[in-house]
Structure formats: C-alpha cells, structure tokens
Enzyme design. Structure first.
Site, mmCIF file in Angstrom:
data_model
loop_
_atom_site.group_PDB
_atom_site.id
_atom_site.type_symbol
_atom_site.label_atom_id
_atom_site.label_comp_id
_atom_site.label_asym_id
_atom_site.label_seq_id
_atom_site.Cartn_x
_atom_site.Cartn_y
_atom_site.Cartn_z
ATOM 1 N N THR A 1 18.894 31.668 -35.447
ATOM 2 C CA THR A 1 18.496 31.236 -34.105
ATOM 3 C C THR A 1 19.578 30.450 -33.389
ATOM 4 O O THR A 1 19.730 30.559 -32.170
ATOM 5 C CB THR A 1 17.217 30.360 -34.219
ATOM 6 O OG1 THR A 1 16.218 31.156 -34.860
ATOM 7 C CG2 THR A 1 16.703 29.922 -32.877
ATOM 8 N N THR B 178 6.620 23.149 -60.351
ATOM 9 C CA THR B 178 5.323 22.814 -59.745
ATOM 10 C C THR B 178 5.183 23.387 -58.332
ATOM 11 O O THR B 178 6.169 23.491 -57.598
ATOM 12 C CB THR B 178 5.082 21.282 -59.702
ATOM 13 O OG1 THR B 178 3.872 21.030 -58.991
ATOM 14 C CG2 THR B 178 6.220 20.523 -59.048
ATOM 15 N N GLN B 179 3.962 23.737 -57.994
ATOM 16 C CA GLN B 179 3.678 24.205 -56.623
ATOM 17 C C GLN B 179 3.678 23.046 -55.627
ATOM 18 O O GLN B 179 3.724 23.262 -54.421
ATOM 19 C CB GLN B 179 2.302 24.890 -56.575
ATOM 20 C CG GLN B 179 2.261 26.192 -57.322
ATOM 21 C CD GLN B 179 0.873 26.833 -57.322
ATOM 22 O OE1 GLN B 179 0.003 26.489 -56.539
ATOM 23 N NE2 GLN B 179 0.676 27.790 -58.207
ATOM 24 N N SER C 168 18.615 35.439 -41.159
ATOM 25 C CA SER C 168 18.782 35.045 -42.562
ATOM 26 C C SER C 168 17.697 35.619 -43.462
ATOM 27 O O SER C 168 17.793 35.531 -44.678
ATOM 28 C CB SER C 168 18.871 33.532 -42.701
ATOM 29 O OG SER C 168 17.600 32.941 -42.671
HETATM 30 N N1 ASP Z 1 14.684 34.138 -38.552
HETATM 31 C C1 ASP Z 1 15.707 33.172 -38.258
HETATM 32 C C2 ASP Z 1 16.685 33.178 -39.416
HETATM 33 O O1 ASP Z 1 16.417 32.621 -40.435
HETATM 34 C C3 ASP Z 1 15.102 31.839 -38.053
HETATM 35 C C4 ASP Z 1 16.084 30.731 -37.750
HETATM 36 O O2 ASP Z 1 17.251 30.888 -37.625
HETATM 37 O O3 ASP Z 1 15.612 29.604 -37.630
HETATM 38 O O4 ASP Z 1 17.731 33.774 -39.286
#
Ligand code: ASP
Length: 365
Positions: A36, A300-301, A81
């Site tokens: 983003t 652990t969760q 990502s």
């Molecule tokens: N979907 C985006 C990514 O992980 C979300 C972000 O950048 O915050 O590339």
C-alpha cells in the site's frame, strides 16, 4: 510471476553526487518491494494503483531534507505482499549482501500483510548482521492526504542512518517500524487491518520510540559481542505446515496434515500455555508423526505469553508425544525458523534442539 529489479540512484546522484559509493559517508538503501505504501489513488476511478518509485519525491518532497544520499531498488512490478515467496526473501538477502559495505543501513518498503514473515525470515538469513534493516509500510497509500506512510518512511530512514557516538549503528537488527514503534522483526505480528498501529511485539519490548526525538532502548537491542562478518543464508525448505487446534477438530483433519507428502515440520497452534486435547487418537498421531521424523513445535494461539508444557497435564502429554516447546515465538517466526533449519539439512533431532535456542532474539528462553 517474474519481478525485475530496477536500481534508482534517485536521491544520491541528484543531491549528493556519488557519495554513497564511499562507505564512510552515511547513506541508506531503500528497497521498494510494493504494498500500500507505494500506491496512489487514480483521480478518475478512485482505485489504488502502483506508482513509479522515482516519483516518490513528488509526494514526499521532505525526503530531500535528509543530509545524506539515499539510493533505491524498485521491484517491477511492485508486489502485493500476499504474493510474497521465499525466493523474494533470497533476493532481498542478495541485495543487502551485495550492498552491505556501501550503505549505513537499509529500509525495505513492504506490504503489511506478510511483513512479519519477511522480517522473521531475514533475521535468520542475515547471520552476523551489524547494520539496521528496517521494514516499513503503511495502512493508507502515500498519495492519500492522511497517509501514515510518510511518517513511517521518514522515521525508518532516520533509524537506518542513525549511529551512536562511536559511529556504531544504533540498531543492528532486522526491525519493523510502524506507528512510532521500532520492533524486533521476528517478534512482530500484524494485529490490526484497520488502524495505523498495525503491528505489535507482544512478547518483547520495543527497541525504540519515535516522538519529538527517536528514543532508543539500548538494553533491548541485540548486539554482537565481537565484530562479525555478514554471512548470508539462502537455504530454505518450505515443507512446513501450521495446524491450529479448535474444539471439535476431527481426526481426518489432523491425519491429513500429519500425512502431507514430504512434510518435515508442523507448527502446532495450541491453547493457552501450550495445551491440547487429551484424546488418545490425537496424542498417538502426534507421537507417530514425531517418531517418523516430523518436527512438531508447540506455539500458543494467544498473542502474548509463552508455552510452558510442564504446567498442565494437557501440555505434558504433548511433551511425551515428542512435541517441542516453541516458547513465546510468533507463528511467523516459528514457520520461517523451521524453513531455515530444515533448509540447512539438519536432522529432526538437531532441528528440535535448535528450536530451543534463540538465533536472532526470536524467543525468550
Ligand atoms: N495487501 C497489501 C500488502 O500487503 C496491504 C498493505 O500493504 O498494507 O501488500
């Protein structure tokens, strides 16, 4: 998907000549993978689009106020990502290794979704690291008025360049910087998909806080005792799975995961301090899988706190089934550490032993 790497000496050449070539001069290498932070809103459609990294100065003119050169690598096309792969981690390690002597520190711009995995993996792959590698990103694109990307980027660059009075890097670790907090990368988890404080290090204190000044907490920062040479690692084995327990989990589900073809390690996400159901079929299956050489690690969760398998009978039975303690590790760190250890060809016994030791400050033992 094929990604190309474009080298952009944007700021260095324009502002400071070729000083970054000289290791004694402060300089930072920005590696823009995507996410983003590198997006702008299309004025006509309102949709988010990737923008050319060399336009960064248009959106953050303040970047020119840094008194040192900043060079950049851009992944082309920039990646979301959620498409992150170990091959890209290797590429990041290659870039850092190749440029290690030339720069004071490194900033990786990365999407938030898998940033904690990348930070964890790099912390294991960059053995002997003595310079800052700061991952950052944003919740709002850089081209949006209220963006958090600007502050995250500017502070990350400042931290990557920061040195103490003896000329030593202030934070020689792989870190995530987000919303004023500098955290050890392999302790960090994305915990908020909405707010600016997207990341938290639940089990380890922050390494620095950015207010009017950036305040470093020396006692929390990991430093090599003697001078070390950077040793890059590229071997990773992805035959790892995560099994998250829930009440009512069926035998065929557990069976399917434990019998995945080629599986070598499993991160078992248990309850509380590392507890699991005491059903005989469940414990027998774990026992058989361990005996076959599958490494099973108990995490652990819960977001905060540690696994202590000797505390309750339910945890103790897991220990007897050959499951190893993951202590206060995040899932991201446990998964990537297993990929790293298995990738290096260690025997299951050796991997189990090494899971009980910290490599890069990822667990408290
Ligand atoms: N979907 C985006 C990514 O992980 C979300 C972000 O950048 O915050 O590339």
């Amino acid at each position: 998907m094929l990604y190309f790497l474009i080298y952009i000496p944007i700021f260095a050449e324009k502002l400071h000549g070729n000083q970054a070539m000289n290791a004694t001069v402060t300089s930072v290498l920005l590696i823009y993978t995507g996410g983003t932070i590198g997006m702008i809103e299309n004025a006509q459609t309102g949709a988010l689009e990737n923008f050319n990294f060399d336009k960064l100065q248009e959106y953050i003119p303040e970047i020119q106020n840094f008194k040192f050169p900043i060079d950049a690598y851009q992944f082309d096309p920039p990646m979301d990502s959620s498409n992150m792969e170990p091959e890209i981690w290797r590429e990041l390690v290659r870039i850092i290794h190749r440029n290690y002597e030339r720069y004071t520190g490194f900033v990786i711009l990365h999407g938030t979704d898998t940033m904690a995995y990348t930070a964890s993996a790099l912390s294991f792959m960059l053995e002997g690291l003595e310079k800052p590698v700061i991952l950052t990103g944003s919740q709002l694109p850089i081209g949006v008025l209220r963006t958090d990307g600007k502050e995250n980027l500017m502070a990350s660059i400042e931290i990557a360049a920061a040195q103490d009075e003896n000329g030593k890097p202030s934070v020689p670790e792989v870190c995530i910087f987000f919303e004023s907090h500098l955290m050890r990368g392999n302790r960090t988890t994305k915990m908020n998909a909405e707010n600016f404080n997207a990341f938290r290090s639940f089990n380890y204190p922050v390494l620095a806080k950015a207010g009017i000044h950036i305040k470093y907490y020396e006692g929390q920062i990991l430093r090599n005792k003697e001078k070390r040479i950077l040793k890059p690692h590229y071997l990773l084995d992805t035959n790892v799975a995560v099994l998250k327990l829930f009440p009512g989990i069926q035998e065929n589900v557990v069976d399917a995961i434990l019998n995945i073809k080629g599986i070598k390690a499993i991160v078992l996400e248990t309850y509380g301090t590392g507890n699991a159901p005491q059903k005989e079929w469940f414990l027998n299956k774990l026992c058989q899988a361990s005996a076959k050489g599958i490494v099973i690690v108990n995490i652990t969760q819960c977001n905060a706190g540690t696994v202590d398998m000797e505390r309750y009978e339910t945890g103790y039975r897991l220990l007897q089934a050959g499951v190893v303690c993951g202590y206060d590790s995040t899932t991201e760190s446990a998964v990537t550490k297993l990929m790293f250890l298995i990738g290096h060809g260690y025997s299951p016994e050796e991997v189990r032993k090494r899971m009980n030791h910290s490599i890069a400050g990822e667990i408290s033992v």
